[in-house]
Design a protein around this motif. Structure first.
Motif, PDB file in Angstrom:
ATOM      1  N   SER A  22      42.468  44.538 -11.604  1.00  0.00           N
ATOM      2  CA  SER A  22      41.649  44.549  -9.970  1.00  0.00           C
ATOM      3  C   SER A  22      40.492  45.216 -10.090  1.00  0.00           C
ATOM      4  O   SER A  22      40.304  46.249 -11.165  1.00  0.00           O
ATOM      5  CB  SER A  22      42.667  44.932  -8.990  1.00  0.00           C
ATOM      6  N   TYR A  23      39.774  45.076  -9.155  1.00  0.00           N
ATOM      7  CA  TYR A  23      38.530  45.687  -9.070  1.00  0.00           C
ATOM      8  C   TYR A  23      38.575  47.266  -8.885  1.00  0.00           C
ATOM      9  O   TYR A  23      38.050  48.040  -9.462  1.00  0.00           O
ATOM     10  CB  TYR A  23      37.574  45.201  -7.817  1.00  0.00           C
ATOM     11  N   LEU A  27      37.275  50.273 -11.315  1.00  0.00           N
ATOM     12  CA  LEU A  27      36.332  51.511 -10.921  1.00  0.00           C
ATOM     13  C   LEU A  27      37.360  52.522 -11.084  1.00  0.00           C
ATOM     14  O   LEU A  27      36.600  53.738 -11.558  1.00  0.00           O
ATOM     15  CB  LEU A  27      36.161  51.347  -9.233  1.00  0.00           C
ATOM     16  N   TRP A  40      30.434  50.833 -16.653  1.00  0.00           N
ATOM     17  CA  TRP A  40      30.641  49.705 -15.805  1.00  0.00           C
ATOM     18  C   TRP A  40      29.396  49.307 -15.043  1.00  0.00           C
ATOM     19  O   TRP A  40      29.239  48.012 -14.918  1.00  0.00           O
ATOM     20  CB  TRP A  40      31.477  50.207 -14.527  1.00  0.00           C
ATOM     21  N   CYS A  44      27.778  45.285 -15.432  1.00  0.00           N
ATOM     22  CA  CYS A  44      27.333  44.731 -13.948  1.00  0.00           C
ATOM     23  C   CYS A  44      26.070  44.213 -14.066  1.00  0.00           C
ATOM     24  O   CYS A  44      25.803  43.157 -13.905  1.00  0.00           O
ATOM     25  CB  CYS A  44      27.916  45.507 -12.764  1.00  0.00           C
ATOM     26  N   SER A  51      33.392  39.522 -10.189  1.00  0.00           N
ATOM     27  CA  SER A  51      34.676  40.074  -9.543  1.00  0.00           C
ATOM     28  C   SER A  51      34.852  39.175  -8.192  1.00  0.00           C
ATOM     29  O   SER A  51      33.777  38.734  -7.744  1.00  0.00           O
ATOM     30  CB  SER A  51      34.575  41.511  -9.256  1.00  0.00           C
ATOM     31  N   MET A  55      38.482  45.197  -3.110  1.00  0.00           N
ATOM     32  CA  MET A  55      39.149  45.992  -3.972  1.00  0.00           C
ATOM     33  C   MET A  55      40.142  45.517  -4.634  1.00  0.00           C
ATOM     34  O   MET A  55      40.381  45.855  -5.824  1.00  0.00           O
ATOM     35  CB  MET A  55      39.504  47.290  -3.084  1.00  0.00           C
ATOM     36  N   THR A  58      40.023  40.276  -8.296  1.00  0.00           N
ATOM     37  CA  THR A  58      40.058  40.469  -9.842  1.00  0.00           C
ATOM     38  C   THR A  58      38.814  40.491 -10.650  1.00  0.00           C
ATOM     39  O   THR A  58      37.874  40.055 -10.012  1.00  0.00           O
ATOM     40  CB  THR A  58      41.075  39.503 -10.466  1.00  0.00           C
ATOM     41  N   VAL A  59      38.621  41.095 -11.876  1.00  0.00           N
ATOM     42  CA  VAL A  59      37.641  41.171 -12.425  1.00  0.00           C
ATOM     43  C   VAL A  59      37.645  40.604 -13.915  1.00  0.00           C
ATOM     44  O   VAL A  59      38.648  40.473 -14.409  1.00  0.00           O
ATOM     45  CB  VAL A  59      37.350  42.831 -12.716  1.00  0.00           C
TER      46      VAL A  59
END
Length: 76
Positions: A22-23, A27, A40, A44, A51, A55, A58-59
């Motif tokens: 997950s995001y 993080l 990170w 990006c 993503s 929050m 998913t990434v």
């Protein structure tokens, strides 16, 4: 990118590819406040990751991220 940065970027991309985190998880593990360790943020900016919103989203790797991972991971 320097080699140490590439190694960490590859580690992160491989981790994302293997687990579909997950995001929030990404993080938690990869976001840094250190101005010299921006794995990170750089991934990006380079267009290596994508993503879904929120929050809990998913990434995943973009095609560019998958190419970078496969090309840079090859021995030689």
């Amino acid at each position: 990118m320097d080699r140490s940065h590439d190694a960490l970027t590859l580690q992160m991309l491989d981790w994302i590819e293997q687990g579909k985190p997950s995001y929030a998880e990404v993080l938690d593990v990869w976001k840094s406040t250190c101005p010299r360790l921006t794995i990170w943020e750089d991934a990006c900016a380079s267009g290596f990751v994508d993503s879904t919103a929120g929050m809990a989203g998913t990434v995943s790797l973009t095609e560019k991220g998958k190419r970078f991972l496969s090309q840079t991971s090859q021995p030689g």
